[in-house]
Design a protein around this motif. Sequence first.
Motif, PDB file in Angstrom:
ATOM      1  N   TYR A 157       0.777  -1.084   0.099  1.00 50.46           N
ATOM      2  CA  TYR A 157       0.111   0.024  -0.072  1.00 50.46           C
ATOM      3  C   TYR A 157       0.869   1.136  -0.063  1.00 50.46           C
ATOM      4  O   TYR A 157       1.588   1.433   0.829  1.00 50.46           O
ATOM      5  CB  TYR A 157      -0.861  -0.048   1.039  1.00 50.46           C
ATOM      6  N   THR A 158       0.875   2.108  -0.905  1.00 52.20           N
ATOM      7  CA  THR A 158       1.696   3.117  -1.011  1.00 52.20           C
ATOM      8  C   THR A 158       0.888   4.425  -0.774  1.00 52.20           C
ATOM      9  O   THR A 158      -0.171   4.881  -1.219  1.00 52.20           O
ATOM     10  CB  THR A 158       2.221   3.580  -2.613  1.00 52.20           C
ATOM     11  N   GLN A 159       1.457   4.776   0.425  1.00 53.03           N
ATOM     12  CA  GLN A 159       0.862   6.123   0.910  1.00 53.03           C
ATOM     13  C   GLN A 159       1.208   7.349   0.186  1.00 53.03           C
ATOM     14  O   GLN A 159       2.613   7.708   0.316  1.00 53.03           O
ATOM     15  CB  GLN A 159       1.053   6.306   2.415  1.00 53.03           C
ATOM     16  N   VAL A 160       0.498   8.129  -0.530  1.00 51.77           N
ATOM     17  CA  VAL A 160       0.971   9.266  -1.308  1.00 51.77           C
ATOM     18  C   VAL A 160       1.487  10.296  -0.537  1.00 51.77           C
ATOM     19  O   VAL A 160       2.292  11.036  -0.590  1.00 51.77           O
ATOM     20  CB  VAL A 160      -0.197   9.698  -2.188  1.00 51.77           C
ATOM     21  N   ALA A 161       0.840  10.484   0.844  1.00 51.03           N
ATOM     22  CA  ALA A 161       1.365  11.312   1.566  1.00 51.03           C
ATOM     23  C   ALA A 161       2.838  11.198   1.921  1.00 51.03           C
ATOM     24  O   ALA A 161       3.509  12.222   1.973  1.00 51.03           O
ATOM     25  CB  ALA A 161       0.516  11.730   2.665  1.00 51.03           C
ATOM     26  N   THR A 162       3.128   9.867   2.374  1.00 50.78           N
ATOM     27  CA  THR A 162       4.183   9.718   2.654  1.00 50.78           C
ATOM     28  C   THR A 162       5.394   9.724   1.762  1.00 50.78           C
ATOM     29  O   THR A 162       6.411  10.115   2.051  1.00 50.78           O
ATOM     30  CB  THR A 162       4.345   8.008   3.485  1.00 50.78           C
TER      31      THR A 162
ATOM     32  N   ARG B  63      -6.187  -1.299   1.675  1.00 56.58           N
ATOM     33  CA  ARG B  63      -6.705  -0.355   3.028  1.00 56.58           C
ATOM     34  C   ARG B  63      -5.472  -0.209   3.799  1.00 56.58           C
ATOM     35  O   ARG B  63      -4.202  -0.610   3.304  1.00 56.58           O
ATOM     36  CB  ARG B  63      -7.659  -1.390   3.694  1.00 56.58           C
ATOM     37  N   HIS B  64      -5.436   0.462   4.785  1.00 59.05           N
ATOM     38  CA  HIS B  64      -4.416   0.851   5.613  1.00 59.05           C
ATOM     39  C   HIS B  64      -3.659  -0.168   6.131  1.00 59.05           C
ATOM     40  O   HIS B  64      -4.275  -1.372   6.321  1.00 59.05           O
ATOM     41  CB  HIS B  64      -4.927   1.874   6.816  1.00 59.05           C
ATOM     42  N   PRO B  65      -2.132  -0.272   5.903  1.00 58.81           N
ATOM     43  CA  PRO B  65      -1.556  -1.590   6.207  1.00 58.81           C
ATOM     44  C   PRO B  65      -1.887  -2.056   7.714  1.00 58.81           C
ATOM     45  O   PRO B  65      -1.497  -3.133   8.117  1.00 58.81           O
ATOM     46  CB  PRO B  65      -0.240  -1.159   6.254  1.00 58.81           C
ATOM     47  N   ALA B  66      -2.397  -1.250   8.586  1.00 64.15           N
ATOM     48  CA  ALA B  66      -2.280  -1.554  10.117  1.00 64.15           C
ATOM     49  C   ALA B  66      -3.951  -2.217  10.282  1.00 64.15           C
ATOM     50  O   ALA B  66      -3.872  -2.781  11.334  1.00 64.15           O
ATOM     51  CB  ALA B  66      -2.412  -0.331  10.971  1.00 64.15           C
TER      52      ALA B  66
END
Lengths: 351, 293
Positions: A157-162, B63-66
Amino acid sequence: MYRVNPIALWGIFAVALVVACAWSLVTGALHIPSRELVAVLKQGLGFSAAEPVPLHLEITLLQIRLPRLVMALLVGAALALSGAAIQGLFRNPLADPGLIGVSSGAALGAVSIIVLGDTLFSSWVWLSGRWALPIAAFVASLITTLVIYRIATRSGYTQVATLLLAGIAINAIAGAATGLLTFIADDSELRSITFWSMGSLTQSSWQDVAAMLPFILIPLLLLPLFAPALNGFLMGEAVAEHLGFPIRWVKRCIILLTAMAVGAAVAFSGVIGFLGLVVPHLLRLVIGPDHRLLLPASALCGALLLTVADMFARTVVAPAELPIGLIMAIIGGPFFLALLLSPALKPGGVA
Amino acid sequence: MLRTENLRISLTNKRITDKRTTTPHLVENVSLAFNPGELTLILGANGAGKSTLLNALAGTRVRHPALQQQGRVTLDNQDLAQFPAKALARRRAVMPQQVQLDFPFKVHEVIAMGRSPYGMDSQSQRITDQAMALLEVDHLQHRDYPSLSGGEQQRVQLARVLAQIWPHGDKPRPQADHEAGHTKRHRVLLLDECTSALDPAHQHQVLDIIKQFTTPDVISCAVLHDLPLAARYGDRVILMKQGRVIADGTPRQVLTADNLAATYDLRTRILQHQEVDHPIIVGLGRATHRGLP
C-alpha cells in the motif's frame, strides 16, 4: 469556466508544431534558406533534387539541427507529460516530477561524474566514454525514486502523503551530497556543474537521440493509457478503487514511467524546470482536467514550447548560447504570473 | 445475497492501538446477510465500526496496512476477494462519506466517471443523462464541480454512484444467463452518510430515490445517523456498538427506547401518529450527564 474545443486545440497545436519545427531548422547562427530546407527534406525522402544542396548546409541541417530538434521535442514532451501524470497522482496541481526524487537523484549522479570522474569513477568514465554522465544521472535518478517509493510502500500500500514527505527528506539528503561535491569541486568543474544545472540541448547528436529514445518513447506511449485511472484518482484512491481501477498497479506504473522519462530527459539535457509544472496547469485552464485530453495535449504543448525556447536559446546571443533552463524561466515565469493575475482566468476551484 | 461470515477487522499496529483499551477490533465477529430488494440501514454511535463494515462489504482491497481483516464477504456465494476488480465495479457501487475533488471537472463529467468500469460504452451518455435527471442536478451539469455547495456535490456524487450500477433496463438480459442456471446477478449499492449535507427536503428526495433504485435485484445498505429518516425509509435496521451488532430487524422492532439508550446513550420517546405507519422518534437528551467541571 469556458473551455476551448479540443478539436480546435489539436489543430492549433499541429499547425504550430510544424511551423515551429520548420522555423527552428532554418534559423540559427548559420541561416539556411527555406528552399534548401525543402530540398534536403526531399532528398531525405528519396526524391532527386533539382540542384544539389551545398554540403555544409546539408550537414548543419541533418547532423546538427535535426537531432537537436528531435531532442527538444522528446525532452519537452517527456517533461510536460510526466508533470501532468504526477500532478494527477498526487491530486495536487503544484506537484512536479522532482517530488519523487528524479531531479535531485539525477543531479547527484551528474555532479559525481563531473567532480569525481577523474579520480574515484575514472574506470567507469573510461568504460562508458561520452555517456558516462547521462547513464550515471539516469541510474541515480531511478535509484532515488525507488528508495522513496520503497519507504512509502508498506504491505503493498503506497501512501501518497508519505511518498511526498519521504521525497522531501531524500531530496534534502541528495541535495546535501551534491552540495558537498560542489564544495570540493575546482573551477572548471564548477562551471560544468553550473551549466548542467541550467539545462542545455547543445550536445545533441543522433547517437544521443538513439540512446534516449526508448526511455522516453515507452512512457510517452504508455502513460496516456492510465488517463481514466488518473481521473478516478482525483476523487481519491478509495473512489478510484471502487470504480474498478487496479490502483496499486496504476501507482507503481505511473511512478516508474515518469521516473524513466524525466530521468532520461534530465540525464541528456540537464535540469529544465518549469515545463513539467506549468504546461499541464495552463492546459487545465483551457481544456479542463480530464486526463484523456490533458496527457496527450501536455506532451504536444511541452514539445512545442521547448522547441521554441531552444530556438531562442540558440539565436538570442548567437553565436554563443543561453542555457535553455533560463529561457524557460524568463519567458514562462512572467507569462504564468500574468495568467494567474488575469481575472478572466482564475484557476477555478484549484486553490 | 451479500453475506459476511465471522467478519473481524482489527488494528495490528501497536503504535495506533492504545494498550489500555481492551479491544483493538473495529468490527467484531459480524455475520450478516443482506437481502436483495431491501434497504438496510446501519446505525450506531461515532466510531462504532459502521464505515469500516461498509468498506469491507465493498470488498475494498487496498486499505491501511495497520488494518487486518479476517472472515469472508461473499456476493452471490462468490468471495469478494476473488472478483476481478472491473467485474466487481460493474456490480457494486460505493458512495464514501466525503469526496474531495479540487480539480474543475464539469458536473456531467463527474457523473460520467461512474461509467468508467464499462470503457467506451454507447449507453454511457444516456445513463449519465438519466442519472442527472433522477437526482435533479441536470441544471448544474455545465457547472464546475468544486464551485457547487456541499449538498449539491453530494447529490452529484450519488448520481455518479447510481450511474455505475444503472440497470440496463431496455436491453433484455442475455439469455445465456438463465439457461446456464445462474442465480440472479445482484447489484450492490453501499452508501456512507449520503444525506449528511442535505436540507430536509433533499434528504427525503435522496432516500426516496434510493428506495426506488432498490429493485428486487439490488442489495442496498446505507450508514445513516438520522433516526426519523431511518424509521421512515429503512426496510431493515442494524444497530452497532463497539464493532458488534446489538440489534437487527424492522425499524419497529429495533428502534425502541431501550435499544437506542444502549446504542447511543440517548433518551428517546417513541410516538405513534395516525397519519404515518412508522414510529416517530423524539430525542430528549443524553442518558448520562457529565456537566461542566
